[in-house]
Design a protein around this motif. Structure first.
Motif, PDB file in Angstrom:
ATOM      1  N   UNK A  78      -0.429  10.673 -14.286  1.00  0.00           N
ATOM      2  CA  UNK A  78      -0.935  10.479 -15.644  1.00  0.00           C
ATOM      3  C   UNK A  78      -1.070   9.001 -15.991  1.00  0.00           C
ATOM      4  N   UNK A  79      -0.221   8.177 -15.422  1.00  0.00           N
ATOM      5  CA  UNK A  79      -0.231   6.752 -15.748  1.00  0.00           C
ATOM      6  C   UNK A  79      -1.187   5.955 -14.862  1.00  0.00           C
ATOM      7  N   UNK A  80      -1.294   6.334 -13.594  1.00  0.00           N
ATOM      8  CA  UNK A  80      -2.132   5.578 -12.640  1.00  0.00           C
ATOM      9  C   UNK A  80      -3.542   6.145 -12.653  1.00  0.00           C
ATOM     10  N   UNK A  81      -4.509   5.313 -13.027  1.00  0.00           N
ATOM     11  CA  UNK A  81      -5.891   5.751 -13.188  1.00  0.00           C
ATOM     12  C   UNK A  81      -6.674   5.702 -11.876  1.00  0.00           C
ATOM     13  N   UNK A  82      -6.678   4.547 -11.227  1.00  0.00           N
ATOM     14  CA  UNK A  82      -7.434   4.368  -9.995  1.00  0.00           C
ATOM     15  C   UNK A  82      -6.570   3.610  -9.003  1.00  0.00           C
ATOM     16  N   UNK A 118       2.053  12.823   3.430  1.00  0.00           N
ATOM     17  CA  UNK A 118       0.856  12.359   2.755  1.00  0.00           C
ATOM     18  C   UNK A 118       0.048  13.562   2.271  1.00  0.00           C
ATOM     19  N   UNK A 119      -0.269  13.551   0.995  1.00  0.00           N
ATOM     20  CA  UNK A 119      -1.046  14.648   0.416  1.00  0.00           C
ATOM     21  C   UNK A 119      -2.220  14.068  -0.365  1.00  0.00           C
ATOM     22  N   UNK A 120      -3.093  14.929  -0.815  1.00  0.00           N
ATOM     23  CA  UNK A 120      -4.247  14.490  -1.602  1.00  0.00           C
ATOM     24  C   UNK A 120      -3.796  13.786  -2.873  1.00  0.00           C
ATOM     25  N   UNK A 121      -4.536  12.766  -3.253  1.00  0.00           N
ATOM     26  CA  UNK A 121      -4.308  12.115  -4.529  1.00  0.00           C
ATOM     27  C   UNK A 121      -5.352  12.598  -5.526  1.00  0.00           C
ATOM     28  N   UNK A 122      -4.937  12.738  -6.762  1.00  0.00           N
ATOM     29  CA  UNK A 122      -5.873  13.171  -7.800  1.00  0.00           C
ATOM     30  C   UNK A 122      -6.760  12.021  -8.260  1.00  0.00           C
ATOM     31  N   UNK A 123      -6.311  10.781  -8.048  1.00  0.00           N
ATOM     32  CA  UNK A 123      -7.073   9.620  -8.504  1.00  0.00           C
ATOM     33  C   UNK A 123      -8.182   9.255  -7.508  1.00  0.00           C
ATOM     34  N   UNK A 124      -9.241   8.645  -8.026  1.00  0.00           N
ATOM     35  CA  UNK A 124     -10.238   8.014  -7.169  1.00  0.00           C
ATOM     36  C   UNK A 124      -9.543   6.881  -6.413  1.00  0.00           C
ATOM     37  N   UNK A 125      -9.773   6.818  -5.097  1.00  0.00           N
ATOM     38  CA  UNK A 125      -9.034   5.876  -4.255  1.00  0.00           C
ATOM     39  C   UNK A 125      -9.986   5.082  -3.368  1.00  0.00           C
ATOM     40  N   UNK A 126      -9.831   3.764  -3.400  1.00  0.00           N
ATOM     41  CA  UNK A 126     -10.591   2.871  -2.525  1.00  0.00           C
ATOM     42  C   UNK A 126      -9.677   2.360  -1.422  1.00  0.00           C
ATOM     43  N   UNK A 127     -10.088   2.562  -0.171  1.00  0.00           N
ATOM     44  CA  UNK A 127      -9.376   2.025   0.987  1.00  0.00           C
ATOM     45  C   UNK A 127     -10.201   0.887   1.575  1.00  0.00           C
ATOM     46  N   UNK A 128      -9.540  -0.228   1.889  1.00  0.00           N
ATOM     47  CA  UNK A 128     -10.227  -1.380   2.464  1.00  0.00           C
ATOM     48  C   UNK A 128      -9.481  -1.809   3.715  1.00  0.00           C
ATOM     49  N   UNK A 140       0.818  -1.211   0.000  1.00  0.00           N
ATOM     50  CA  UNK A 140       0.000   0.000   0.000  1.00  0.00           C
ATOM     51  C   UNK A 140       0.847   1.253   0.000  1.00  0.00           C
ATOM     52  N   UNK A 141       1.968   1.229   0.728  1.00  0.00           N
ATOM     53  CA  UNK A 141       2.910   2.357   0.704  1.00  0.00           C
ATOM     54  C   UNK A 141       3.417   2.577  -0.723  1.00  0.00           C
ATOM     55  N   UNK A 142       3.813   1.461  -1.357  1.00  0.00           N
ATOM     56  CA  UNK A 142       4.342   1.552  -2.722  1.00  0.00           C
ATOM     57  C   UNK A 142       3.259   2.036  -3.681  1.00  0.00           C
ATOM     58  N   UNK A 143       2.039   1.537  -3.504  1.00  0.00           N
ATOM     59  CA  UNK A 143       0.922   1.942  -4.359  1.00  0.00           C
ATOM     60  C   UNK A 143       0.646   3.432  -4.235  1.00  0.00           C
ATOM     61  N   UNK A 144       0.637   3.940  -2.991  1.00  0.00           N
ATOM     62  CA  UNK A 144       0.417   5.377  -2.794  1.00  0.00           C
ATOM     63  C   UNK A 144       1.469   6.194  -3.538  1.00  0.00           C
ATOM     64  N   UNK A 145       2.736   5.784  -3.422  1.00  0.00           N
ATOM     65  CA  UNK A 145       3.812   6.539  -4.084  1.00  0.00           C
ATOM     66  C   UNK A 145       3.705   6.445  -5.608  1.00  0.00           C
ATOM     67  N   UNK A 146       3.267   5.296  -6.126  1.00  0.00           N
ATOM     68  CA  UNK A 146       3.067   5.181  -7.575  1.00  0.00           C
ATOM     69  C   UNK A 146       2.013   6.184  -8.042  1.00  0.00           C
ATOM     70  N   UNK A 147       0.900   6.270  -7.282  1.00  0.00           N
ATOM     71  CA  UNK A 147      -0.174   7.195  -7.644  1.00  0.00           C
ATOM     72  C   UNK A 147       0.295   8.643  -7.561  1.00  0.00           C
ATOM     73  N   UNK A 148       1.093   8.943  -6.548  1.00  0.00           N
ATOM     74  CA  UNK A 148       1.590  10.303  -6.341  1.00  0.00           C
ATOM     75  C   UNK A 148       2.606  10.688  -7.410  1.00  0.00           C
ATOM     76  N   UNK A 149       3.505   9.768  -7.732  1.00  0.00           N
ATOM     77  CA  UNK A 149       4.598  10.074  -8.654  1.00  0.00           C
ATOM     78  C   UNK A 149       4.173  10.016 -10.125  1.00  0.00           C
TER      79      UNK A 149
END
Length: 331
Positions: free
Chosen positions: A168-172, A262-272, A156-165
């Motif tokens: 344009x490539x990470x959709x959801x 931790x900052x806002x993500x532009x992508x729609x994000x599901x937390x479980x 999840x840490x890695x996923x958050x950083x992928x979305x942040x970095x």
């Protein structure tokens, strides 16, 4: 002949035989039989039943990323990158989910650096470096331009950083049971509750530590019957490899002032989250939801622990597919 059905039956029978050996043969101590056999069966299962092939991508002279990817990329299906946590490589962690997910997505399932067949000579132990290597491998090896990403726990840490970095490539984004938002005092409180140092729990050195890790992670299943020799074998093969680097990954996370980054993500994000999570309690899920911002939604699963992928794989799959595909899906 239905080879997928045959492989499924073979796998189930083999796993049952292995389980009986593990639970009833106590004389084996230093023999490595169980884990190599399971690794072989899992590889066969992923290939024949899920349609995934193993592939390695050399990023440069220092770093190689290993993936399990859909053999045939299907037009009309979205790309889903699946990022595992600590404790075994990707094959061990997603075996209960992949039957469903592989039918709905083009799957890209990397082994994180120092797990499975992914490796690097770099001394960088940050989630940002893991995220960078995964994305570079996707682009260089498979020409992936757009994808959604699902990660659990450390993943999840890695996923958050992928979305942040890579906005344009990470959709959801799907993040499961990950203590990304934990503040320094919350980390210290977590460490106080542990009878051993956290790096020796997450990367166990003996059967007692491995049993404690499983007890904290899994809610619905009891692995106490597994004898010491089986656990020792798992530790020797899965944890001793790159042990120092794996421990450094955990220590890096615990030393960071993570929540301030931790900052806002532009992508729609599901937390479980699992309601019974004993590693990262549900309050960290609500905390992360607030930090990510209005694009984040949180689902709490009842009678589920930290390892949502093991305790409630069908429910998790339904949430992932409904979220990414935009409609209710059968599990």
């Amino acid at each position: 002949m239905d080879y997928a059905k045959l492989a499924h039956q073979y796998t189930i029978t083999t796993v049952r035989v292995i389980w009986e050996v593990i639970c009833n043969v106590s004389r084996l101590k230093n023999v490595t039989i169980f884990v190599p056999m399971v690794n072989f069966v899992l590889s066969l299962y992923y290939y024949l039943c899920f349609g995934l092939s193993p592939c390695s991508v050399d990023l440069d002279d220092e770093t190689t990323m290993h993936y399990w990817v859909s053999k045939h990329r299907r037009r009309g299906l979205r790309n889903l990158v699946v990022v595992h946590g600590c404790g075994g490589d990707a094959r061990w962690q997603f075996v209960l989910q992949m039957s469903s997910l592989s039918k709905s997505f083009n799957i890209y399932m990397p082994d994180l650096l120092f797990y499975g067949n992914s490796s690097t000579k770099s001394m960088d132990r940050s989630p940002e470096f893991q995220a960078k290597c995964i994305m570079e491998g996707l682009k260089k090896g498979f020409h992936v331009e757009r994808c959604s990403v699902y990660g659990i726990s450390y993943g999840g840490w890695v996923t958050y950083r992928m979305a942040e970095m890579y906005p344009q490539e990470v959709e959801m984004v799907v993040i499961v049971s990950s203590g990304i938002a934990s503040a320094t005092d919350q980390k210290l409180e977590l460490l106080k509750q542990l009878p051993i140092p956290i790096e020796k729990l997450v990367v166990p050195r003996d059967p007692e530590a491995l049993r404690l890790l499983v007890k904290k992670s899994v809610c619905k299943y009891d692995f106490q019957r597994v004898p010491d020799f089986g656990l020792w074998e798992f530790i020797r093969i899965m944890d001793d490899k790159n042990r120092k680097a794996k421990e450094e990954l955990i220590l890096h996370l615990m030393s960071q002032e993570t929540n301030s980054q931790i900052s806002n993500l532009s992508q729609e994000t599901l937390l479980v989250w699992g309601e019974e999570d004993k590693v990262f309690p549900t309050n960290l899920g609500y905390q992360l939801q607030r930090m990510i911002g209005p694009n984040a939604r949180l689902n709490i699963l009842k009678e589920t622990g930290h390892a949502v992928n093991l305790d409630s794989p069908n429910e998790l799959n339904a949430l992932i597919k409904s979220f990414i595909l935009g409609h209710t899906c059968d599990t």
